[in-house]
Design a protein around this motif. Structure first.
Motif, PDB file in Angstrom:
ATOM      1  N   THR A 122       0.688  -1.115   0.019  1.00  0.00           N
ATOM      2  CA  THR A 122       0.010  -0.157  -0.208  1.00  0.00           C
ATOM      3  C   THR A 122       0.816   1.235   0.111  1.00  0.00           C
ATOM      4  O   THR A 122       0.596   2.291  -0.681  1.00  0.00           O
ATOM      5  CB  THR A 122      -0.950  -0.036   1.401  1.00  0.00           C
ATOM      6  OG1 THR A 122      -1.741  -1.197   1.265  1.00  0.00           O
ATOM      7  CG2 THR A 122      -1.942   1.089   1.079  1.00  0.00           C
ATOM      8  N   ARG A 179       0.684   4.219  -2.585  1.00  0.00           N
ATOM      9  CA  ARG A 179       0.607   5.689  -2.210  1.00  0.00           C
ATOM     10  C   ARG A 179       1.576   6.556  -2.752  1.00  0.00           C
ATOM     11  O   ARG A 179       1.265   7.539  -3.309  1.00  0.00           O
ATOM     12  CB  ARG A 179       0.412   5.782  -0.738  1.00  0.00           C
ATOM     13  CG  ARG A 179      -0.854   5.069  -0.073  1.00  0.00           C
ATOM     14  CD  ARG A 179      -0.703   5.058   1.531  1.00  0.00           C
ATOM     15  NE  ARG A 179      -0.682   6.368   1.883  1.00  0.00           N
ATOM     16  CZ  ARG A 179       0.420   6.961   2.817  1.00  0.00           C
ATOM     17  NH1 ARG A 179       1.216   5.967   3.370  1.00  0.00           N
ATOM     18  NH2 ARG A 179       0.394   8.115   3.112  1.00  0.00           N
ATOM     19  N   ASN A 197       1.150   9.697  -5.159  1.00  0.00           N
ATOM     20  CA  ASN A 197       1.752  11.106  -4.775  1.00  0.00           C
ATOM     21  C   ASN A 197       2.180  11.754  -5.668  1.00  0.00           C
ATOM     22  O   ASN A 197       1.833  13.231  -5.873  1.00  0.00           O
ATOM     23  CB  ASN A 197       2.651  10.996  -3.487  1.00  0.00           C
ATOM     24  CG  ASN A 197       2.041  11.146  -2.056  1.00  0.00           C
ATOM     25  OD1 ASN A 197       0.762  11.111  -1.894  1.00  0.00           O
ATOM     26  ND2 ASN A 197       2.947  11.228  -1.278  1.00  0.00           N
ATOM     27  N   MET A 240      -4.713   4.204   3.748  1.00  0.00           N
ATOM     28  CA  MET A 240      -4.920   5.144   2.794  1.00  0.00           C
ATOM     29  C   MET A 240      -5.756   6.274   3.259  1.00  0.00           C
ATOM     30  O   MET A 240      -6.585   5.973   3.877  1.00  0.00           O
ATOM     31  CB  MET A 240      -5.084   4.544   1.448  1.00  0.00           C
ATOM     32  CG  MET A 240      -4.593   3.573   0.919  1.00  0.00           C
ATOM     33  SD  MET A 240      -5.214   2.793  -0.499  1.00  0.00           S
ATOM     34  CE  MET A 240      -5.076   4.102  -1.754  1.00  0.00           C
ATOM     35  N   GLU A 266      -6.553   9.588  -1.234  1.00  0.00           N
ATOM     36  CA  GLU A 266      -5.778   8.525  -1.972  1.00  0.00           C
ATOM     37  C   GLU A 266      -6.736   7.387  -2.233  1.00  0.00           C
ATOM     38  O   GLU A 266      -6.762   7.006  -3.363  1.00  0.00           O
ATOM     39  CB  GLU A 266      -4.698   7.981  -0.866  1.00  0.00           C
ATOM     40  CG  GLU A 266      -3.639   8.998  -0.803  1.00  0.00           C
ATOM     41  CD  GLU A 266      -2.811   8.408   0.387  1.00  0.00           C
ATOM     42  OE1 GLU A 266      -1.599   9.065   0.229  1.00  0.00           O
ATOM     43  OE2 GLU A 266      -3.056   7.370   1.058  1.00  0.00           O
TER      44      GLU A 266
END
Length: 595
Positions: free
Chosen positions: A424, A428, A432, A557, A561
């Protein structure tokens, strides 16, 4: 012969010629990233098969310098060879030149084939060794003298890239290059890099692994172009187009003598990072050093190229999605291996119209193999995929519409909560950077913290860049822009982000002996709002394939996200779903569901 036997033969030849150290880089005569079989001298003399590294052979020592992507792989492949792994950018590991300056005695000699070292590298050797009066012999291809069954140079045919794909004629490209030549006071421009000549003349070939490029050199003059190439590779269409821009053909290797005939009154524009040392040493006239104008030109894709590239990514997304379905639904019913999976994906890409070849060597790595960032399976290392681990797949396709580069990590069965946390975090991290909004003038190193932050928050890092430019049927790792938190001059990723650049976004987590995770998308640099603060920029994602939800922990998250991932998966389903079978489409609906 074993590697140790090859090194023994090389050392005997070095002794005959009074050479204390012989340097063997990973390169052809054009500083290409991937090279044809004829040029794999470093692999021949060390046994290390990675795409990046430099070997130094002395009479009583031998070392292989490579970076963090290959430490694990190199450790395994160098075992028993007598070659030490020298970990670049780690601790007090000396650079190649620092090692040589310390190792070679006063008045000694270092040898290498000057055609496979860049001009900048050769000059670094000169500077580093001069204080001890160490001489350099750059005209000795000693590997060629011991490599008895060395593969010949490629004789495969070239092809012309129509303007419906290139978006710009050679005539217009030459006009732009000649303007920059004038700005630099140059009367000739010498190009040794294959992708730059290929882009300039809209010609491609089949002379090196994966990248569709043609072995050639070119000299751009104000009234024509001298092209050094094997003429038998050129078809009538190419010759017809060459006549339009006054291209004169010469035998491939004649450039080393012809370059000596340049008039002393000329000024030659050369790129020190894109020209080999031997060619540079033969130039008799004044030199203007600057980046090849074509580097930035080809990195900033035109509208035709961008639309083509987006189409290539749809085709690639279809192949990847079908592949993911095949892996996820079949791995526990039949023996699927790393190698057979790579073959399957290549066949799925080949089924797409306009496919030419894979854009780089498939990196299909199961479980602990994926801890080696750029592991590529071989018959000796191939393993069967099994439940309870992850399968990293970093591959790309070359289509007439452009080149792709995508990585997905698939979950086979179930994984523990820590692995989900890492998976995860990587997703992420990729998101980003994808969502960045920034001012024009930013470089990759200004934004790299965005992609690393979720991984740094775990006190983890990955020892490579976070992304790179992608060429249009050229080099899949294309300068002059990329993402990393520090500057590596040799990577030539120092240019600010420009509209139309196509760049990857590929964070990862790699735990030696355990697992590796990487998720990679590509995006286009786009202009955003222009206001009193300046020109804002953003990225348009162009890669569309599912991110394995079996590895996602939604609790890790933020709401925004999760929204980004849900919207991305909605786009994947809408763009890719219509091209699948009914069964595949139903499966895709589940793997692009909102979380």
């Amino acid at each position: 012969m074993k590697v140790s036997e090859r090194i023994a033969k090389l050392r005997a030849l070095m002794a005959e010629k009074g050479i204390d150290a012989y340097v063997v880089p990973t390169a052809d005569f054009h500083q290409s990233e991937y090279v044809g079989e004829h040029f794999k001298a470093r692999k021949y003399i060390t046994g290390f098969s990675g795409s990046y590294g430099t070997a130094v052979i002395c009479q009583d020592d031998a070392g292989l310098w490579t970076d963090g992507r290959y430490f694990f792989q190199a450790t395994n492949e160098l075992e028993g060879s007598g070659v030490r792994l020298m970990k670049m950018f780690v601790g007090d590991t000396p650079s190649v030149t620092e090692y040589l300056a310390d190792k070679i005695p006063e008045g000694g000699k270092v040898g290498f084939d000057g055609r496979v070292l860049s001009m900048d590298e050769g000059k670094e050797y000169e500077d580093a060794l001069s204080s001890k009066n160490i001489s350099i012999d750059y005209e000795e291809d000693l590997i060629d003298q011991i490599w008895e069954d060395r593969p010949p140079l490629s004789d495969k045919p070239a092809f012309f890239l129509e303007e419906k794909y290139s978006g710009e004629s050679s005539a217009h490209k030459l006009e732009r290059v000649r303007k920059i030549m004038k700005d630099n006071g140059a009367t000739v421009h010498i190009i040794a890099s294959l992708d730059d000549t290929g882009w300039l003349l809209n010609v491609r070939g089949d002379d090196i692994d994966f990248f569709p490029l043609l072995l050639s050199y070119s000299i751009v003059r104000m009234d024509g172009v001298d092209l050094y190439v094997d003429e038998t590779k050129l078809n009538d269409r190419i010759l017809e187009e060459f006549k339009k821009v006054n291209v004169t053909l010469h035998p491939y290797n004649d450039i080393y003598e012809d370059i000596k005939k340049l008039d002393a009154s000329e000024t030659a524009l050369i790129d020190p990072m894109k020209m080999n040392y031997a060619l540079y040493k033969n130039i008799p006239c004044k030199i203007a050093e600057a980046a090849n104008p074509t580097i930035l030109m080809k990195a900033m894709k035109n509208d035709v190229e961008l639309e083509n590239i987006k189409e290539a990514h749809i085709k690639d997304g279809i192949a990847i999605t079908k592949f993911m379905y095949w892996i996820k639904t079949r791995y526990d019913k039949e023996d699927i291996t790393e190698l057979s999976s790579a073959d399957k994906l290549t066949s799925l890409r080949a089924a797409q119209e306009g496919y030419i070849r894979d854009s780089f060597e498939p990196l299909c790595a199961f479980a602990d193999h994926a801890a080696m960032m750029h592991y590529s399976p071989s018959k000796e290392t191939d393993v069967v995929l099994k439940e309870g681990a992850m399968f990293l797949n970093d591959t790309g396709g070359g289509y007439y519409e452009g080149s792709t580069d995508i990585t997905r990590t698939f979950i086979l069965g179930s994984i523990d909560q820590d692995m989900k946390k890492y998976f995860t975090a990587v997703v992420r991290a990729m998101m980003n950077l994808s969502r960045a909004n920034f001012l024009y003038g930013c470089h990759g190193y200004n934004l790299d913290v965005l992609v690393r932050q979720p991984i740094w928050d775990l006190n983890i890092d990955f020892q490579c860049g976070s992304g790179h430019g992608v060429g249009y049927l050229g080099n899949v790792h294309e300068p002059p822009t990329g993402f990393r938190w520090y500057v590596v001059p040799s990577k030539n990723e120092h240019h600010q982000l420009e509209e139309g650049m196509v760049i990857t976004d590929e964070p990862g987590i790699y735990e030696d002996g355990k697992f590796g995770i990487r998720i990679e998308n590509e995006f286009i640099v786009r202009k955003g709002e222009l206001n009193k603060y300046g020109q804002f920029m953003h990225f348009e994602t162009i890669t569309f394939a599912p991110i394995d939800l079996d590895g996602i922990d939604p609790e890790e998250m933020t709401k925004s996200e999760r929204e980004w991932l849900n919207n991305y998966h909605k786009d994947v389903y809408e763009k890719i779903g219509p091209h699948l079978t009914d069964e595949e489409r139903e499966w895709l609906k589940e793997y692009t569901r909102a979380i």
